[in-house]
Write a protein that holds these residues in place. Structure first.
Motif, PDB file in Angstrom:
ATOM      1  N   ASP A   1       0.841  -1.190   0.000  1.00  0.00           N
ATOM      2  CA  ASP A   1       0.000   0.000   0.000  1.00  0.00           C
ATOM      3  C   ASP A   1       0.876   1.239   0.000  1.00  0.00           C
ATOM      4  OD1 ASP A   1      -1.838   1.992   0.312  1.00  0.00           O
ATOM      5  OD2 ASP A   1      -2.161   1.585   2.468  1.00  0.00           O
ATOM      6  N   PRO A   2       1.196   1.749  -1.197  1.00  0.00           N
ATOM      7  CA  PRO A   2       2.118   2.885  -1.292  1.00  0.00           C
ATOM      8  C   PRO A   2       1.626   4.094  -0.514  1.00  0.00           C
ATOM      9  CG  PRO A   2       1.627   2.011  -3.471  1.00  0.00           C
ATOM     10  CD  PRO A   2       0.696   1.339  -2.509  1.00  0.00           C
ATOM     11  N   ASP A   3       0.308   4.223  -0.377  1.00  0.00           N
ATOM     12  CA  ASP A   3      -0.217   5.404   0.306  1.00  0.00           C
ATOM     13  C   ASP A   3       0.272   5.490   1.739  1.00  0.00           C
ATOM     14  OD1 ASP A   3      -1.459   6.276  -1.890  1.00  0.00           O
ATOM     15  OD2 ASP A   3      -3.401   5.326  -1.430  1.00  0.00           O
ATOM     16  N   ALA A   4       0.490   4.328   2.346  1.00  0.00           N
ATOM     17  CA  ALA A   4       1.012   4.329   3.713  1.00  0.00           C
ATOM     18  C   ALA A   4       2.291   5.156   3.796  1.00  0.00           C
ATOM     19  CB  ALA A   4       1.277   2.900   4.177  1.00  0.00           C
ATOM     20  N   LEU A   5       3.156   5.044   2.761  1.00  0.00           N
ATOM     21  CA  LEU A   5       4.413   5.797   2.751  1.00  0.00           C
ATOM     22  C   LEU A   5       4.155   7.280   2.528  1.00  0.00           C
ATOM     23  CD1 LEU A   5       6.618   3.447   0.564  1.00  0.00           C
ATOM     24  CD2 LEU A   5       6.449   3.531   3.036  1.00  0.00           C
ATOM     25  N   ARG A   6       3.262   7.576   1.556  1.00  0.00           N
ATOM     26  CA  ARG A   6       2.984   8.990   1.237  1.00  0.00           C
ATOM     27  C   ARG A   6       2.393   9.688   2.447  1.00  0.00           C
ATOM     28  NH1 ARG A   6       5.605   9.169  -3.199  1.00  0.00           N
ATOM     29  NH2 ARG A   6       4.773   8.166  -5.040  1.00  0.00           N
ATOM     30  N   ASN A   7       1.499   8.989   3.126  1.00  0.00           N
ATOM     31  CA  ASN A   7       0.885   9.601   4.297  1.00  0.00           C
ATOM     32  C   ASN A   7       1.942   9.891   5.349  1.00  0.00           C
ATOM     33  OD1 ASN A   7      -1.556   9.470   3.108  1.00  0.00           O
ATOM     34  ND2 ASN A   7      -2.165   7.551   4.099  1.00  0.00           N
ATOM     35  N   GLY A   8       2.788   8.902   5.506  1.00  0.00           N
ATOM     36  CA  GLY A   8       3.847   9.072   6.502  1.00  0.00           C
ATOM     37  C   GLY A   8       4.630  10.334   6.225  1.00  0.00           C
ATOM     38  N   GLN A   9       4.870  10.589   4.922  1.00  0.00           N
ATOM     39  CA  GLN A   9       5.678  11.755   4.591  1.00  0.00           C
ATOM     40  C   GLN A   9       4.927  13.046   4.883  1.00  0.00           C
ATOM     41  OE1 GLN A   9       6.043  12.745   0.571  1.00  0.00           O
ATOM     42  NE2 GLN A   9       8.078  13.635   0.745  1.00  0.00           N
ATOM     43  N   SER A  10       3.587  13.053   4.557  1.00  0.00           N
ATOM     44  CA  SER A  10       2.847  14.303   4.686  1.00  0.00           C
ATOM     45  C   SER A  10       2.584  14.663   6.143  1.00  0.00           C
ATOM     46  CB  SER A  10       1.527  14.223   3.912  1.00  0.00           C
ATOM     47  OG  SER A  10       0.761  13.141   4.386  1.00  0.00           O
ATOM     48  N   GLU A  11       2.704  13.654   7.005  1.00  0.00           N
ATOM     49  CA  GLU A  11       2.479  13.933   8.419  1.00  0.00           C
ATOM     50  C   GLU A  11       3.368  15.065   8.936  1.00  0.00           C
ATOM     51  OE1 GLU A  11       2.878  10.590  11.118  1.00  0.00           O
ATOM     52  OE2 GLU A  11       1.178   9.677  10.067  1.00  0.00           O
ATOM     53  N   GLY A  12       4.618  15.021   8.469  1.00  0.00           N
ATOM     54  CA  GLY A  12       5.563  16.008   8.987  1.00  0.00           C
ATOM     55  C   GLY A  12       5.413  17.360   8.312  1.00  0.00           C
ATOM     56  N   ASP A  13       4.491  17.480   7.348  1.00  0.00           N
ATOM     57  CA  ASP A  13       4.357  18.709   6.571  1.00  0.00           C
ATOM     58  C   ASP A  13       3.214  19.557   7.135  1.00  0.00           C
ATOM     59  OD1 ASP A  13       3.987  19.328   2.969  1.00  0.00           O
ATOM     60  OD2 ASP A  13       4.119  20.664   4.721  1.00  0.00           O
ATOM     61  N   PRO A  14       3.508  20.711   7.672  1.00  0.00           N
ATOM     62  CA  PRO A  14       2.461  21.519   8.303  1.00  0.00           C
ATOM     63  C   PRO A  14       1.353  21.902   7.324  1.00  0.00           C
ATOM     64  CG  PRO A  14       4.536  22.759   8.127  1.00  0.00           C
ATOM     65  CD  PRO A  14       4.822  21.354   7.764  1.00  0.00           C
ATOM     66  N   ASP A  15       1.686  22.033   6.029  1.00  0.00           N
ATOM     67  CA  ASP A  15       0.667  22.433   5.060  1.00  0.00           C
ATOM     68  C   ASP A  15      -0.112  21.247   4.531  1.00  0.00           C
ATOM     69  OD1 ASP A  15       3.098  24.707   3.797  1.00  0.00           O
ATOM     70  OD2 ASP A  15       1.510  25.053   5.291  1.00  0.00           O
ATOM     71  N   GLY A  16       0.317  20.024   4.838  1.00  0.00           N
ATOM     72  CA  GLY A  16      -0.230  18.823   4.211  1.00  0.00           C
ATOM     73  C   GLY A  16      -1.636  18.452   4.654  1.00  0.00           C
TER      74      GLY A  16
END
Ligand code: SF4
Lengths: 322, 351
Positions: free
Chosen positions: B336-351
């Motif tokens: 589930d690639p989205d698991a990785l993308r989500n993980g990345q956006s977590e640290g992004d205040p604008d995400g």
């Protein structure tokens, strides 16, 4: 660069001058001591100490003013008027001139063999690091390095001279220079000397060459498409020649100053080493002095050559006159 | 000219200029063989710039230097793999044939300009050597060419400086001279290994500009090895991310920068540094290449690692997007690639 070489030359002259002056001072002190003991002996045996002193001083030229003694001594040195050897019954310079060819007879082949073998074995080892050849060369080098020349010489002489009777035991100074007989009697001394020096030059060459075999510019050359042989000669050996040339000069100095004694005494070669050795034994002061000074001059000239070799071979040296 | 070439390549069915497949290189060490490069695949097309990105120890330099067999062998050993230039495998060529390729079709620029030139020869001599190794021209003609090259790479007063020794030049100037030397035989591929790392920042920028301009002028491909993402952003067409001797991700520079797919790439880009800044250091250390653990090489440092990441081989390079692939189980079947993308956006205040 010319200015640099000129400065170096000047320095060599100054060094020689200083060395000669110190020798003179030492000689002067020795004479003073001799004088004291003569006076003492004269007094003890009931003679006139003052007359004995005057007689000795006059005989030795010690009654002249100090600066005159010094100037005369320096002039004599400069004009190769180095005194008379009592033990040999000939002028000191003549004794040296007689001995020098015998030293050359083994040191010239020694130099050629050392350079040829030391460089090629070292280079091959460096480019074939950790190969069987390299291991063998390393082992032999340590062997040649560790073994004392003097002992090795005696062993070889006993083995090949006494037991196998392949080489003469007694050196014949009258053998013509380029004759089989001369070659046979020189084989062992040259061999004994070269084992040590080839060993050390091999190690140095290997270490220096290795530095440049692994250098980035060697990789650059390889990446340009330059052949292995050209890389070895032009990109490895050429920069390595700078430190190696100085090591070679140092080796040569070591030969003249130390090894020549041992080898000439062991093999009975009437060269400079033996001349000096016998002069010390016979307490022949002018000859001791002269042979020592020859060594010192060789060292001074050697140092000069080292410096000049460096400047000619390494373009990075700043001569301070650009 | 470039139009014509492009036409010619198409008829050759898009044969890549350089095609590296399954490249595996080991080094003999005291602790046994060390596998520095392990099954690396990538292509370089005519005229494009490919960046090999990775930390030190990732195998990028070994990869680059194995292509024309510049690594010292032994201790190095090519276990398997090919490196094809126009379809011809370089790794199986004789030393003689390879020599004709080195400098002529594939040129190198190394990291350390201070030691890349031989201090015993003038720079003119060294450029002339590069020319005359491949072409039988007179000294005078080679000198003319060398002067042109020196002018081209921006050495002022080339005519007078031709006879100067390397130590009389600054680091940046030396690297320009190295570049001039690399251009001597108008290569098709320039392999530049961290060409700017040893230089200070302003000089770095100038040198990158120089590389860019000569690339257009010579219609030359560049394989650029770097750990500087700013350099990647500026020059690269495509990016190959290496980690512990394996390819983690491949893709066009846009894809990799916009949507880094592999967890390792994501960490690298997490805080994208400006030019001149090194990669952000991440926790943990590289796995031991003498005896790498099974599974994904990145597992010990990966925050998404699952059970299957610690078993089997390195995951294959799964397709992520059009021309982007990543070696991670999350892109494989059932992942589930989205698991990785989500993980990345977590640290992004604008995400
Ligand atoms: S395969 Fe597993 S360990 Fe490797 S990057 Fe993907 S999630 Fe992380």
């Amino acid at each position: 660069m010319r200015w640099y070489v000129a400065r170096r030359l000047l320095w060599a002259v100054v060094a020689t001058f200083v060395i000669l002056s110190i020798t003179w001072a030492l000689l002067y002190v020795t004479e003073q001591q001799a004088l004291t003991s003569i006076q003492f002996q004269a007094a003890v045996s009931g003679g006139d100490a003052e007359a004995a002193r005057a007689a000795y001083e006059q005989q030795r030229g010690l009654d002249r003013p100090l600066w005159r003694q010094y100037a005369d001594y320096m002039t004599n040195m400069a004009t190769f008027n180095w005194g008379y050897s009592t033990s040999r019954g000939q002028p000191v310079t003549a004794a040296i001139a007689d001995a020098l060819p015998y030293t050359m007879m083994y040191s010239v082949p020694w130099t050629i063999l050392t350079v040829a073998f030391g460089l090629s074995i070292g280079l091959y080892s460096a480019t074939h690091q950790y190969s069987r050849f390299d291991y063998a060369a390393t082992f032999l080098a340590f062997f040649g390095y560790a073994i004392p020349n003097f002992w090795f010489g005696i062993v070889l002489l006993v083995l090949f001279g006494v037991h196998l009777d392949l080489v003469p035991i007694v050196f014949d100074p009258d053998a013509p220079v380029f004759s089989l007989a001369n070659a046979r009697q020189l084989v062992l001394p040259v061999f004994v000397l070269t084992t040590g020096s080839i060993a050390s030059l091999t190690r140095y060459t290997r270490a220096e060459a290795l530095e440049y075999v692994e250098a980035t510019f060697t990789k650059t050359a390889k990446a340009k498409g330059v052949s292995e042989r050209r890389i070895l000669l032009l990109h490895v050996l050429r920069p390595a020649a700078v430190p190696l040339s100085t090591i070679l000069v140092a080796d040569l100095l070591g030969l003249f100053i130390a090894s020549s004694y041992l080898v000439e005494v062991v093999f009975g070669i009437p060269g400079l080493g033996q001349l000096s050795f016998k002069a010390i034994q016979n307490q022949d002061t002018p000859l001791v002095l002269a042979t020592t000074l020859v060594g010192v001059f060789i060292a001074v000239v050697g140092n000069l050559l080292q410096d000049i070799a460096y400047t000619v071979l390494d373009p990075r040296i700043d001569y301070g006159d650009r | 000219m470039s139009q014509h070439q492009r036409g010619a390549t198409e008829t050759q069915q898009e044969l890549s200029l350089l095609s590296v497949r399954d490249l595996t290189v080991e080094f003999e060490t005291d602790r046994g063989p060390l596998r520095a490069v392990d099954g690396v695949d990538f292509d370089v097309e005519r005229g494009e710039t490919v960046c090999l990105v990775g930390e030190s120890g990732s195998g990028k330099t070994v990869t680059a230097e194995t292509i024309t067999k510049l690594i010292r062998m032994p201790p190095g050993r090519i276990v398997r793999g090919v490196a094809e230039l126009d379809g011809r495998d370089l790794l199986s060529l004789s030393e003689r044939d390879l020599r004709a390729i080195r400098g002529d079709r594939i040129a190198h620029v190394f990291q350390d300009p201070q030691h890349a030139l031989n201090h015993c020869y003038t720079v003119g001599w060294q450029i002339r050597e590069a020319i005359q190794v491949h072409e039988d021209v007179s000294d005078a003609a080679a000198r003319e060419r060398a002067l042109t090259l020196l002018n081209q790479v921006g050495i002022p007063d080339a005519t007078t400086r031709y006879d100067d020794y390397p130590h009389e030049f600054s680091g940046g100037m030396k690297q320009r001279i190295v570049v001039a030397m690399a251009l001597a035989a108008t290569p098709d591929l320039l392999i530049a290994d961290e060409p700017t790392t040893a230089l200070d920042v302003t000089i770095q920028a100038q040198l990158l500009d120089l590389l860019e301009s000569i690339q257009t002028e010579y219609d030359m491909a560049i394989l650029l090895i770097t750990h500087d993402l700013g350099v990647v952003a500026e020059l690269a067409d495509r990016v190959v991310v290496l980690y512990a001797g394996k390819v983690m991700e491949r893709g066009s520079v846009y894809e990799v920068f916009d949507t880094p797919a592999h967890p390792y790439t994501q960490v690298l880009f997490d805080c994208l540094p400006g030019r001149g800044r090194p990669l952000r250091s991440i926790g943990g250390t590289l796995p031991d290449l003498h005896d790498p653990p099974p599974g994904c090489r990145f597992a010990s440092r990966c925050e998404y690692a699952r059970k299957e990441c610690h078993t089997g081989d390195q995951p294959p390079l799964y397709d992520v997007a059009d021309a982007q692939t990543a070696s991670c189980v999350y892109y494989g079947p059932g992942g589930d690639p989205d698991a990785l993308r989500n993980g990345q956006s977590e640290g992004d205040p604008d995400g």
